[in-house]
Design a protein around this motif. Structure first.
Motif, PDB file in Angstrom:
ATOM      1  N   ARG A   1       0.843  -1.204   0.000  1.00 34.71           N
ATOM      2  CA  ARG A   1       0.000   0.000   0.000  1.00 34.71           C
ATOM      3  C   ARG A   1       0.877   1.252   0.000  1.00 34.71           C
ATOM      4  N   HIS A   2       1.917   1.248   0.793  1.00 40.03           N
ATOM      5  CA  HIS A   2       2.828   2.394   0.845  1.00 40.03           C
ATOM      6  C   HIS A   2       3.464   2.644  -0.522  1.00 40.03           C
ATOM      7  N   GLU A   3       3.930   1.572  -1.168  1.00 38.58           N
ATOM      8  CA  GLU A   3       4.564   1.700  -2.487  1.00 38.58           C
ATOM      9  C   GLU A   3       3.578   2.242  -3.521  1.00 38.58           C
ATOM     10  N   LEU A   4       2.389   1.663  -3.554  1.00 39.32           N
ATOM     11  CA  LEU A   4       1.381   2.105  -4.523  1.00 39.32           C
ATOM     12  C   LEU A   4       0.943   3.541  -4.259  1.00 39.32           C
ATOM     13  N   PHE A   5       0.804   3.893  -2.996  1.00 43.59           N
ATOM     14  CA  PHE A   5       0.418   5.261  -2.657  1.00 43.59           C
ATOM     15  C   PHE A   5       1.501   6.235  -3.090  1.00 43.59           C
ATOM     16  N   ARG A   6       2.757   5.881  -2.883  1.00 48.47           N
ATOM     17  CA  ARG A   6       3.866   6.740  -3.323  1.00 48.47           C
ATOM     18  C   ARG A   6       3.803   6.924  -4.848  1.00 48.47           C
ATOM     19  N   ASP A   7       3.523   5.844  -5.589  1.00 45.05           N
ATOM     20  CA  ASP A   7       3.379   5.938  -7.048  1.00 45.05           C
ATOM     21  C   ASP A   7       2.213   6.845  -7.430  1.00 45.05           C
ATOM     22  N   LEU A   8       1.097   6.710  -6.731  1.00 47.81           N
ATOM     23  CA  LEU A   8      -0.081   7.535  -7.001  1.00 47.81           C
ATOM     24  C   LEU A   8       0.223   9.012  -6.754  1.00 47.81           C
ATOM     25  N   VAL A   9       0.856   9.308  -5.635  1.00 49.82           N
ATOM     26  CA  VAL A   9       1.183  10.693  -5.293  1.00 49.82           C
ATOM     27  C   VAL A   9       2.096  11.294  -6.357  1.00 49.82           C
ATOM     28  N   ARG A  10       3.121  10.556  -6.760  1.00 45.17           N
ATOM     29  CA  ARG A  10       4.058  11.071  -7.778  1.00 45.17           C
ATOM     30  C   ARG A  10       3.347  11.317  -9.100  1.00 45.17           C
ATOM     31  N   LEU A  11       2.529  10.359  -9.538  1.00 44.02           N
ATOM     32  CA  LEU A  11       1.841  10.513 -10.817  1.00 44.02           C
ATOM     33  C   LEU A  11       0.848  11.669 -10.782  1.00 44.02           C
ATOM     34  N   LEU A  12       0.033  11.722  -9.743  1.00 44.47           N
ATOM     35  CA  LEU A  12      -0.949  12.809  -9.629  1.00 44.47           C
ATOM     36  C   LEU A  12      -0.264  14.182  -9.586  1.00 44.47           C
ATOM     37  N   THR A  13       0.787  14.288  -8.807  1.00 46.01           N
ATOM     38  CA  THR A  13       1.485  15.563  -8.651  1.00 46.01           C
ATOM     39  C   THR A  13       2.099  16.014  -9.968  1.00 46.01           C
ATOM     40  N   ALA A  14       2.801  15.122 -10.644  1.00 48.26           N
ATOM     41  CA  ALA A  14       3.435  15.473 -11.919  1.00 48.26           C
ATOM     42  C   ALA A  14       2.385  15.764 -12.985  1.00 48.26           C
ATOM     43  N   HIS A  15       1.345  14.959 -13.028  1.00 52.95           N
ATOM     44  CA  HIS A  15       0.275  15.119 -14.017  1.00 52.95           C
ATOM     45  C   HIS A  15      -0.379  16.491 -13.883  1.00 52.95           C
ATOM     46  N   GLU A  16      -0.772  16.856 -12.687  1.00 52.75           N
ATOM     47  CA  GLU A  16      -1.443  18.144 -12.484  1.00 52.75           C
ATOM     48  C   GLU A  16      -0.495  19.313 -12.746  1.00 52.75           C
ATOM     49  N   ALA A  17       0.755  19.183 -12.340  1.00 52.25           N
ATOM     50  CA  ALA A  17       1.718  20.259 -12.594  1.00 52.25           C
ATOM     51  C   ALA A  17       1.876  20.492 -14.097  1.00 52.25           C
ATOM     52  N   ALA A  18       1.982  19.420 -14.861  1.00 50.79           N
ATOM     53  CA  ALA A  18       2.146  19.543 -16.317  1.00 50.79           C
ATOM     54  C   ALA A  18       0.893  20.108 -16.971  1.00 50.79           C
ATOM     55  N   GLU A  19      -0.276  19.695 -16.501  1.00 49.55           N
ATOM     56  CA  GLU A  19      -1.507  20.275 -17.048  1.00 49.55           C
ATOM     57  C   GLU A  19      -1.557  21.775 -16.778  1.00 49.55           C
ATOM     58  N   GLU A  20      -1.203  22.162 -15.563  1.00 44.13           N
ATOM     59  CA  GLU A  20      -1.251  23.574 -15.187  1.00 44.13           C
ATOM     60  C   GLU A  20      -0.210  24.404 -15.939  1.00 44.13           C
ATOM     61  N   GLU A  21       0.923  23.807 -16.240  1.00 44.80           N
ATOM     62  CA  GLU A  21       2.007  24.524 -16.901  1.00 44.80           C
ATOM     63  C   GLU A  21       1.855  24.558 -18.419  1.00 44.80           C
ATOM     64  N   ILE A  22       1.403  23.470 -19.010  1.00 44.02           N
ATOM     65  CA  ILE A  22       1.393  23.337 -20.474  1.00 44.02           C
ATOM     66  C   ILE A  22      -0.026  23.347 -21.053  1.00 44.02           C
ATOM     67  N   VAL A  23      -0.877  22.462 -20.590  1.00 47.34           N
ATOM     68  CA  VAL A  23      -2.161  22.204 -21.244  1.00 47.34           C
ATOM     69  C   VAL A  23      -3.174  23.314 -20.986  1.00 47.34           C
ATOM     70  N   HIS A  24      -3.426  23.623 -19.740  1.00 43.82           N
ATOM     71  CA  HIS A  24      -4.464  24.604 -19.425  1.00 43.82           C
ATOM     72  C   HIS A  24      -4.199  25.993 -20.026  1.00 43.82           C
ATOM     73  N   PRO A  25      -2.962  26.501 -19.981  1.00 42.95           N
ATOM     74  CA  PRO A  25      -2.745  27.816 -20.591  1.00 42.95           C
ATOM     75  C   PRO A  25      -3.066  27.840 -22.097  1.00 42.95           C
ATOM     76  N   MET A  26      -2.688  26.775 -22.796  1.00 46.35           N
ATOM     77  CA  MET A  26      -2.985  26.709 -24.237  1.00 46.35           C
ATOM     78  C   MET A  26      -4.494  26.630 -24.459  1.00 46.35           C
ATOM     79  N   ALA A  27      -5.160  25.790 -23.674  1.00 51.82           N
ATOM     80  CA  ALA A  27      -6.611  25.642 -23.822  1.00 51.82           C
ATOM     81  C   ALA A  27      -7.326  26.949 -23.473  1.00 51.82           C
ATOM     82  N   ARG A  28      -6.869  27.608 -22.437  1.00 56.67           N
ATOM     83  CA  ARG A  28      -7.497  28.867 -22.004  1.00 56.67           C
ATOM     84  C   ARG A  28      -7.468  29.899 -23.132  1.00 56.67           C
TER      85      ARG A  28
END
Length: 189
Positions: free
Chosen positions: A35-62
């Motif tokens: 559970r700890h390992e999977l949660f660490r993977d989830l946190v990393r993926l969610l954090t990186a995913h949202e950061a990239a959307e906020e930096e790259i995707v959303h500004p272009m879409a806006r």
């Protein structure tokens, strides 16, 4: 099936949404170290995913899609809510008695957010941007994710500028802390 490097940004993000949904299910059903390992993977993926959307995707879409400002304002509100919930979950940790309940609540927020992106923002992007630009955006997203923090930092903000300025330094600090934790864990203490 398209190779990962040939995917456009929409396909890349939808694949990540599916991986995130799967990780939520696996985290809740796992126990102990797994559970700890999977949660660490989830946190990393969610954090990186949202950061990239906020930096790259959303500004272009806006700037480019019809009603972009309204659509992106709502996505950023959802992301802010998810970041705060994820930060609390990280603080509590997978062994906390409230973990499963709070993880399920976060999953609900994140899945609703992903659904909104997939039904509103992403189709508008496909209609607006040429295919080659969507492929280039996928490369930019992968680069942003590689430099993103490995855990949530809600105080850093949700804007592209905040992610470009704070993301790489926070990412370095997070990776150093991750390495030190891993080293301590491998030594048994």
């Amino acid at each position: 099936m398209a190779r990962a490097r040939d995917k456009d940004v929409v396909d890349l993000l939808i694949d990540q949404h599916n991986e995130i949904k799967d990780l939520f299910t696996r985290v809740v059903s796992a126990g102990g170290t797994r559970r700890h390992e999977l949660f660490r993977d989830l946190v990393r993926l969610l954090t990186a995913h949202e950061a990239a959307e906020e930096e790259i995707v959303h500004p272009m879409a806006r700037r480019k899609i019809d009603r972009g400002d309204r659509v992106i304002r709502e996505r950023l509100r959802e992301e802010r809510e998810a970041k705060h919930a994820l930060a609390e979950l990280v603080r509590l940790g997978p062994d906390h008695p409230e973990f499963e309940r709070k993880c399920a609540a976060l999953a609900e927020i994140v899945i609703a957010h992903a659904t909104q992106e997939e039904t509103e923002e992403f189709p508008a992007m496909r209609e607006t941007f040429p295919a080659e630009q969507l492929r280039k955006m996928a490369g930019a997203v992968r680069t942003a994710e590689a430099m993103a923090p490995t855990r949530p930092h809600p105080a850093a903000g949700e804007s592209a500028l905040a992610n470009m300025l704070a993301g790489p330094p926070l990412g370095i600090v997070d990776r150093i802390q991750d390495a030190l934790r891993s080293r301590r864990a491998s030594r048994g203490g």
